[in-house]
Design a protein around this motif. Structure first.
Motif, PDB file in Angstrom:
ATOM      1  N   SER A  17      20.730  58.996  37.268  1.00 54.01           N
ATOM      2  CA  SER A  17      20.378  58.789  35.862  1.00 54.01           C
ATOM      3  C   SER A  17      21.457  57.979  35.155  1.00 54.01           C
ATOM      4  O   SER A  17      22.636  58.033  35.523  1.00 54.01           O
ATOM      5  CB  SER A  17      20.228  60.135  35.147  1.00 54.01           C
ATOM      6  N   LEU A  18      21.024  57.271  34.126  1.00 55.78           N
ATOM      7  CA  LEU A  18      21.927  56.558  33.242  1.00 55.78           C
ATOM      8  C   LEU A  18      21.342  56.587  31.841  1.00 55.78           C
ATOM      9  O   LEU A  18      20.134  56.735  31.678  1.00 55.78           O
ATOM     10  CB  LEU A  18      22.099  55.096  33.665  1.00 55.78           C
ATOM     11  N   ARG A  19      22.215  56.415  30.858  1.00 55.17           N
ATOM     12  CA  ARG A  19      21.762  56.372  29.476  1.00 55.17           C
ATOM     13  C   ARG A  19      22.346  55.152  28.790  1.00 55.17           C
ATOM     14  O   ARG A  19      23.563  54.935  28.818  1.00 55.17           O
ATOM     15  CB  ARG A  19      22.195  57.625  28.733  1.00 55.17           C
ATOM     16  N   LEU A  20      21.467  54.364  28.199  1.00 49.59           N
ATOM     17  CA  LEU A  20      21.881  53.200  27.416  1.00 49.59           C
ATOM     18  C   LEU A  20      21.748  53.523  25.933  1.00 49.59           C
ATOM     19  O   LEU A  20      20.863  54.281  25.536  1.00 49.59           O
ATOM     20  CB  LEU A  20      21.013  51.989  27.734  1.00 49.59           C
ATOM     21  N   SER A  21      22.621  52.943  25.146  1.00 47.61           N
ATOM     22  CA  SER A  21      22.494  53.065  23.697  1.00 47.61           C
ATOM     23  C   SER A  21      22.667  51.694  23.055  1.00 47.61           C
ATOM     24  O   SER A  21      23.301  50.797  23.623  1.00 47.61           O
ATOM     25  CB  SER A  21      23.503  54.052  23.123  1.00 47.61           C
ATOM     26  N   SER A  71      14.351  56.796  22.634  1.00 51.31           N
ATOM     27  CA  SER A  71      14.423  57.585  21.409  1.00 51.31           C
ATOM     28  C   SER A  71      15.263  56.821  20.400  1.00 51.31           C
ATOM     29  O   SER A  71      15.949  55.849  20.758  1.00 51.31           O
ATOM     30  CB  SER A  71      15.030  58.965  21.674  1.00 51.31           C
ATOM     31  N   ARG A  72      15.186  57.252  19.134  1.00 52.33           N
ATOM     32  CA  ARG A  72      15.988  56.551  18.126  1.00 52.33           C
ATOM     33  C   ARG A  72      16.471  57.519  17.061  1.00 52.33           C
ATOM     34  O   ARG A  72      15.820  58.531  16.785  1.00 52.33           O
ATOM     35  CB  ARG A  72      15.214  55.397  17.502  1.00 52.33           C
ATOM     36  N   ASP A  73      17.619  57.162  16.502  1.00 52.74           N
ATOM     37  CA  ASP A  73      18.212  57.878  15.382  1.00 52.74           C
ATOM     38  C   ASP A  73      18.257  56.889  14.229  1.00 52.74           C
ATOM     39  O   ASP A  73      19.133  56.019  14.181  1.00 52.74           O
ATOM     40  CB  ASP A  73      19.618  58.358  15.756  1.00 52.74           C
ATOM     41  N   ASN A  74      17.312  57.008  13.321  1.00 55.57           N
ATOM     42  CA  ASN A  74      17.220  56.035  12.226  1.00 55.57           C
ATOM     43  C   ASN A  74      18.416  56.118  11.275  1.00 55.57           C
ATOM     44  O   ASN A  74      18.777  55.120  10.650  1.00 55.57           O
ATOM     45  CB  ASN A  74      15.914  56.228  11.459  1.00 55.57           C
ATOM     46  N   PHE A  75      19.014  57.280  11.158  1.00 59.52           N
ATOM     47  CA  PHE A  75      20.180  57.402  10.273  1.00 59.52           C
ATOM     48  C   PHE A  75      21.368  56.611  10.806  1.00 59.52           C
ATOM     49  O   PHE A  75      22.189  56.110  10.036  1.00 59.52           O
ATOM     50  CB  PHE A  75      20.549  58.872  10.094  1.00 59.52           C
ATOM     51  N   LYS A  76      21.448  56.506  12.125  1.00 59.92           N
ATOM     52  CA  LYS A  76      22.558  55.771  12.745  1.00 59.92           C
ATOM     53  C   LYS A  76      22.125  54.400  13.239  1.00 59.92           C
ATOM     54  O   LYS A  76      22.928  53.697  13.858  1.00 59.92           O
ATOM     55  CB  LYS A  76      23.126  56.583  13.914  1.00 59.92           C
ATOM     56  N   ASN A  77      20.854  54.034  12.973  1.00 64.52           N
ATOM     57  CA  ASN A  77      20.329  52.728  13.420  1.00 64.52           C
ATOM     58  C   ASN A  77      20.591  52.519  14.907  1.00 64.52           C
ATOM     59  O   ASN A  77      21.011  51.430  15.331  1.00 64.52           O
ATOM     60  CB  ASN A  77      20.963  51.591  12.603  1.00 64.52           C
TER      61      ASN A  77
END
Length: 118
Positions: A17-21, A71-77
């Motif tokens: 697994s990997l996670r991109l941001s 997924s997204r965090d709109n507060f942190k864009n």
């Protein structure tokens, strides 16, 4: 002007697994869609997954359905791409994309290399 900064990526074994941001900054307002595209060596750029700012309904490429989650965090864009059960064919440079739904504005990240190999 919108600026995108990506993080994550790297080398992982098949099945791993990997996670991109990706974090957006700049002239952000209104409805938009953010997503991830990828480009493997010698191939064209293809959409992996996308998610709008106004809904939690995500869109996925058939090749990643059930394995990748956007997924997204709109507060942190910021958007994230959780990649599980990775396969060698997932090897590519992954690009973050921002597209306004209210202005002629689109931006790309610098790219994050994901290599799936044993």
């Amino acid at each position: 002007q919108v600026h995108l900064v990506e993080s994550g990526g790297g080398l992982v074994q098949p099945g791993g697994s990997l996670r991109l941001s990706c974090t957006a900054s700049g002239s952000l307002f209104g409805f938009n869609v953010m997503g991830w595209f990828r480009q493997a060596p010698g191939k064209g750029r293809e959409l992996v997954a996308s998610i709008p700012s106004y809904s939690e309904t995500a869109n996925y490429a058939d090749s990643v359905k059930g394995r990748f989650t956007i997924s997204r965090d709109n507060f942190k864009n910021t958007i994230f791409l959780q990649m599980d059960s990775l396969k060698p064919e997932d090897t590519a440079t992954y690009y973050c994309n921002y597209k306004s739904q209210q202005r002629p504005l689109e931006a790309w990240g610098q790219g994050a290399l994901v290599t799936v190999s044993s």
